[in-house]
Write a protein that holds these residues in place. Structure first.
Motif, PDB file in Angstrom:
ATOM      1  N   VAL A  84      44.451  24.895  50.009  1.00 59.44           N
ATOM      2  CA  VAL A  84      43.303  25.550  49.370  1.00 59.44           C
ATOM      3  C   VAL A  84      42.982  24.906  48.031  1.00 59.44           C
ATOM      4  O   VAL A  84      41.833  24.560  47.748  1.00 59.44           O
ATOM      5  CB  VAL A  84      43.553  27.061  49.192  1.00 59.44           C
ATOM      6  N   GLY A  85      43.961  24.742  47.176  1.00 55.84           N
ATOM      7  CA  GLY A  85      43.723  24.132  45.870  1.00 55.84           C
ATOM      8  C   GLY A  85      43.122  25.111  44.886  1.00 55.84           C
ATOM      9  O   GLY A  85      43.381  26.319  44.924  1.00 55.84           O
ATOM     10  N   ASP A  86      42.276  24.590  43.995  1.00 56.21           N
ATOM     11  CA  ASP A  86      41.681  25.420  42.947  1.00 56.21           C
ATOM     12  C   ASP A  86      40.790  26.509  43.544  1.00 56.21           C
ATOM     13  O   ASP A  86      39.997  26.248  44.463  1.00 56.21           O
ATOM     14  CB  ASP A  86      40.865  24.558  41.983  1.00 56.21           C
ATOM     15  N   LEU A  87      40.902  27.696  42.975  1.00 52.98           N
ATOM     16  CA  LEU A  87      40.108  28.834  43.437  1.00 52.98           C
ATOM     17  C   LEU A  87      38.805  28.907  42.651  1.00 52.98           C
ATOM     18  O   LEU A  87      38.704  28.457  41.515  1.00 52.98           O
ATOM     19  CB  LEU A  87      40.889  30.132  43.258  1.00 52.98           C
ATOM     20  N   ASP A  88      37.788  29.490  43.269  1.00 53.25           N
ATOM     21  CA  ASP A  88      36.542  29.748  42.553  1.00 53.25           C
ATOM     22  C   ASP A  88      35.903  31.012  43.117  1.00 53.25           C
ATOM     23  O   ASP A  88      36.545  31.770  43.856  1.00 53.25           O
ATOM     24  CB  ASP A  88      35.593  28.540  42.596  1.00 53.25           C
ATOM     25  N   GLU A  89      34.619  31.220  42.787  1.00 51.94           N
ATOM     26  CA  GLU A  89      33.962  32.465  43.183  1.00 51.94           C
ATOM     27  C   GLU A  89      33.754  32.570  44.689  1.00 51.94           C
ATOM     28  O   GLU A  89      33.473  33.665  45.217  1.00 51.94           O
ATOM     29  CB  GLU A  89      32.613  32.602  42.473  1.00 51.94           C
ATOM     30  N   SER A  90      33.872  31.471  45.416  1.00 44.26           N
ATOM     31  CA  SER A  90      33.656  31.526  46.861  1.00 44.26           C
ATOM     32  C   SER A  90      34.948  31.773  47.648  1.00 44.26           C
ATOM     33  O   SER A  90      34.909  31.938  48.861  1.00 44.26           O
ATOM     34  CB  SER A  90      33.000  30.230  47.343  1.00 44.26           C
ATOM     35  N   THR A  91      36.094  31.779  46.959  1.00 41.68           N
ATOM     36  CA  THR A  91      37.356  32.074  47.643  1.00 41.68           C
ATOM     37  C   THR A  91      37.623  33.579  47.614  1.00 41.68           C
ATOM     38  O   THR A  91      37.102  34.306  46.766  1.00 41.68           O
ATOM     39  CB  THR A  91      38.530  31.333  46.996  1.00 41.68           C
ATOM     40  N   LEU A  92      38.446  34.022  48.533  1.00 37.53           N
ATOM     41  CA  LEU A  92      38.820  35.433  48.625  1.00 37.53           C
ATOM     42  C   LEU A  92      40.326  35.549  48.417  1.00 37.53           C
ATOM     43  O   LEU A  92      41.106  34.883  49.103  1.00 37.53           O
ATOM     44  CB  LEU A  92      38.437  35.994  49.995  1.00 37.53           C
ATOM     45  N   THR A  93      40.717  36.375  47.452  1.00 34.58           N
ATOM     46  CA  THR A  93      42.143  36.612  47.200  1.00 34.58           C
ATOM     47  C   THR A  93      42.484  38.047  47.586  1.00 34.58           C
ATOM     48  O   THR A  93      41.860  38.998  47.105  1.00 34.58           O
ATOM     49  CB  THR A  93      42.488  36.369  45.719  1.00 34.58           C
ATOM     50  N   ILE A  94      43.463  38.196  48.454  1.00 34.04           N
ATOM     51  CA  ILE A  94      43.911  39.509  48.930  1.00 34.04           C
ATOM     52  C   ILE A  94      45.329  39.723  48.406  1.00 34.04           C
ATOM     53  O   ILE A  94      46.229  38.907  48.642  1.00 34.04           O
ATOM     54  CB  ILE A  94      43.892  39.575  50.468  1.00 34.04           C
ATOM     55  N   GLY A  95      45.517  40.789  47.685  1.00 35.75           N
ATOM     56  CA  GLY A  95      46.804  41.060  47.086  1.00 35.75           C
ATOM     57  C   GLY A  95      47.757  41.831  47.992  1.00 35.75           C
ATOM     58  O   GLY A  95      47.350  42.423  48.994  1.00 35.75           O
ATOM     59  N   ASN A  96      49.046  41.795  47.619  1.00 30.99           N
ATOM     60  CA  ASN A  96      50.096  42.558  48.299  1.00 30.99           C
ATOM     61  C   ASN A  96      50.151  42.252  49.805  1.00 30.99           C
ATOM     62  O   ASN A  96      50.212  43.152  50.636  1.00 30.99           O
ATOM     63  CB  ASN A  96      49.887  44.061  48.076  1.00 30.99           C
ATOM     64  N   VAL A  97      50.107  40.970  50.136  1.00 37.20           N
ATOM     65  CA  VAL A  97      50.235  40.539  51.532  1.00 37.20           C
ATOM     66  C   VAL A  97      51.701  40.190  51.761  1.00 37.20           C
ATOM     67  O   VAL A  97      52.256  39.319  51.086  1.00 37.20           O
ATOM     68  CB  VAL A  97      49.330  39.327  51.824  1.00 37.20           C
ATOM     69  N   ALA A  98      52.330  40.861  52.702  1.00 33.86           N
ATOM     70  CA  ALA A  98      53.787  40.810  52.827  1.00 33.86           C
ATOM     71  C   ALA A  98      54.325  39.453  53.243  1.00 33.86           C
ATOM     72  O   ALA A  98      55.350  38.989  52.723  1.00 33.86           O
ATOM     73  CB  ALA A  98      54.242  41.877  53.825  1.00 33.86           C
TER      74      ALA A  98
END
Length: 465
Positions: free
Chosen positions: A389-403
């Motif tokens: 993936v590399g550098d994140l920006d506004e078009s990426t989606l980050t989902i927290g607490n993924v086991a």
């Protein structure tokens, strides 16, 4: 007939107007009037007027959404406008006192088969005898474009401007042989002086080489894939005013990112050099503007020359292993790589790409580095201690607490229409989903993969030449 009855013989007298016709008539009148006003404004407003730029930008977006990108069969088609790169192209290599050590490595990265012949090295200082750069039996001097700009009549009354004073400090340190101070100053405000180079270096290139078909300006940390460049130029008529590069900025001044490379055709350069007013305005703006590459757009817009975004996806602002390979360009040629800032990195890029003999597609990056694309290996393509993936920006989606990494993979699968790659971080348990994929590299504590079905589909649907 009863007394007082109203009657009329057919064909005689005025016909009563329908109650519906008046609103329709008014609507047509308003529409025609609005169209007439629009056409009048379109004809009389200057090319760089905000209204014109907004309309053009949105029309281009609608056309791209409706019709998609034009075919790129030209990549392997017979040339429409044959180009001898050595004879028809001049390269304008931008550097600065603080980054001048990159220049010999840039030349070193060019293969023996490189077709580049005429190269102008421009900077915020001028090289003296013994400080020129050797290239194929030539000694190429460094031309000071900042001094050239500040000595123009249009800037003669601005000698006390902060940017002019900063240049004076640098010039004094260089002339006095104080290399440590000159490096410190250049690395402190060299980026400001860079804005004073762009228009002047284009003027200078046209003066030196007025008969070139193409003028290619790039930074000293940019590598050009010449087998991808050549078919692009041979597909276009240099007698038409082309302005090409990686589009950035909003509709008011869409400009070609200088680091990714900027290309102007002979016709575009002739128009620019032939317009003192447009150039004078750009030179004045260079005293305060942050981006010199944006000044090129501002000057060209006054002449009705817009950045041609049809080819923007061919120019790349990232190094190869971090280049974002998106669905809309996976089968397109890549012309440039940028931000290659260390000697070892530039040499490595030269070793991998310097001897290629055919156009390089974004899809080819894995194989050029001796790797097998993940979607050709397994159905899941999970890789430990890696990042696709590399550098994140506004078009990426980050989902927290993924086991687990498998859960992150499943999240990508649930967003299959947009996800091309995913990365799971064991320390934070964050799952990052992106609309691109990169070749990537070692990333401790991460697990990553690509969307195999989608990547396979995109590859199999490439144009077959």
């Amino acid at each position: 007939m009863t007394s007082g009855a109203q009657w009329r013989r057919v064909g005689h007298g005025p016909r009563p107007q329908s109650w519906r016709s008046r609103p329709r008539l008014r609507l047509r009148t308003v529409a025609c009037l609005a169209l007439a006003v629009f056409l009048f404004l379109w004809l009389v407003l200057p090319y760089d007027n905000t209204v014109r730029l907004a309309v053009r930008f949105n029309v281009q977006r609608l056309r791209a959404a409706w019709f998609g990108r034009p075919s790129e069969r030209w990549v392997y088609a017979p040339p429409e406008f044959p180009v001898d790169v050595g004879e028809d192209v001049v390269v304008i290599l931008k550097t600065g006192y603080g980054t001048r050590e990159r220049v010999p490595v840039w030349f070193e990265s060019l293969s023996e088969g490189s077709e580049f012949r005429d190269i102008l090295v421009i900077a915020d200082y001028a090289s003296q005898s013994g400080g020129h750069f050797p290239y194929r039996g030539q000694l190429l001097p460094v031309h000071d474009m900042v001094r050239r700009s500040l000595e123009l009549p249009v800037l003669s009354g601005h000698t006390s401007h902060p940017r002019a004073l900063k240049y004076g400090q640098l010039a004094e340190a260089v002339a006095g042989g104080d290399d440590a101070l000159a490096l410190k100053l250049s690395r402190s405000f060299g980026w400001e002086l860079d804005a004073l180079k762009d228009i002047s270096c284009l003027e200078f290139a046209y003066e030196k080489f007025p008969n070139k078909k193409w003028y290619f300006m790039l930074d000293d940390d940019t590598f050009v894939v010449q087998p991808s460049l050549k078919p692009l130029l041979e597909h276009l008529d240099s007698d038409e005013p082309y302005y090409l590069g990686n589009a950035v900025g909003d509709f008011r001044a869409r400009f070609a990112h200088g680091g990714s490379g900027v290309i102007l055709s002979h016709a575009a350069m002739r128009s620019l050099v032939g317009s003192p007013k447009a150039r004078a305005s750009a030179h004045l703006d260079a005293l305060d503007d942050i981006w010199g590459d944006r000044l090129i757009t501002k000057a060209l817009l006054q002449l009705g020359i817009h950045l041609d975004e049809t080819y923007s996806h061919l120019f790349n602002g990232e190094p190869p292993l971090l280049s974002k390979i998106r669905a809309d360009r996976i089968c397109s040629p890549v012309v440039s790589f940028h931000s290659i800032r260390t000697d070892s990195a530039m040499r490595a890029v030269g070793e991998h790409f310097g001897n290629v003999s055919s156009p390089v597609l974004w899809l080819d990056l894995w194989e050029i580095y001796g790797l097998t694309p993940p979607w050709r290996q397994t159905d899941t393509a999970l890789r430990d201690n890696w990042d696709h993936v590399g550098d994140l920006d506004e078009s990426t989606l980050t989902i927290g607490n993924v086991a687990t990494a498998e859960d992150c993979f499943n999240n990508c699968d649930r967003h299959a229409r947009t996800c091309l790659a995913w990365t799971w971080e064991s320390a934070t348990r964050n799952c990052h989903i992106s609309p691109w994929m990169i070749v990537g590299g070692n990333a401790s504590g991460k697990v990553s993969g690509v969307n195999v079905p989608r990547a396979r589909y995109l590859e199999t649907n490439c144009i077959l030449y």
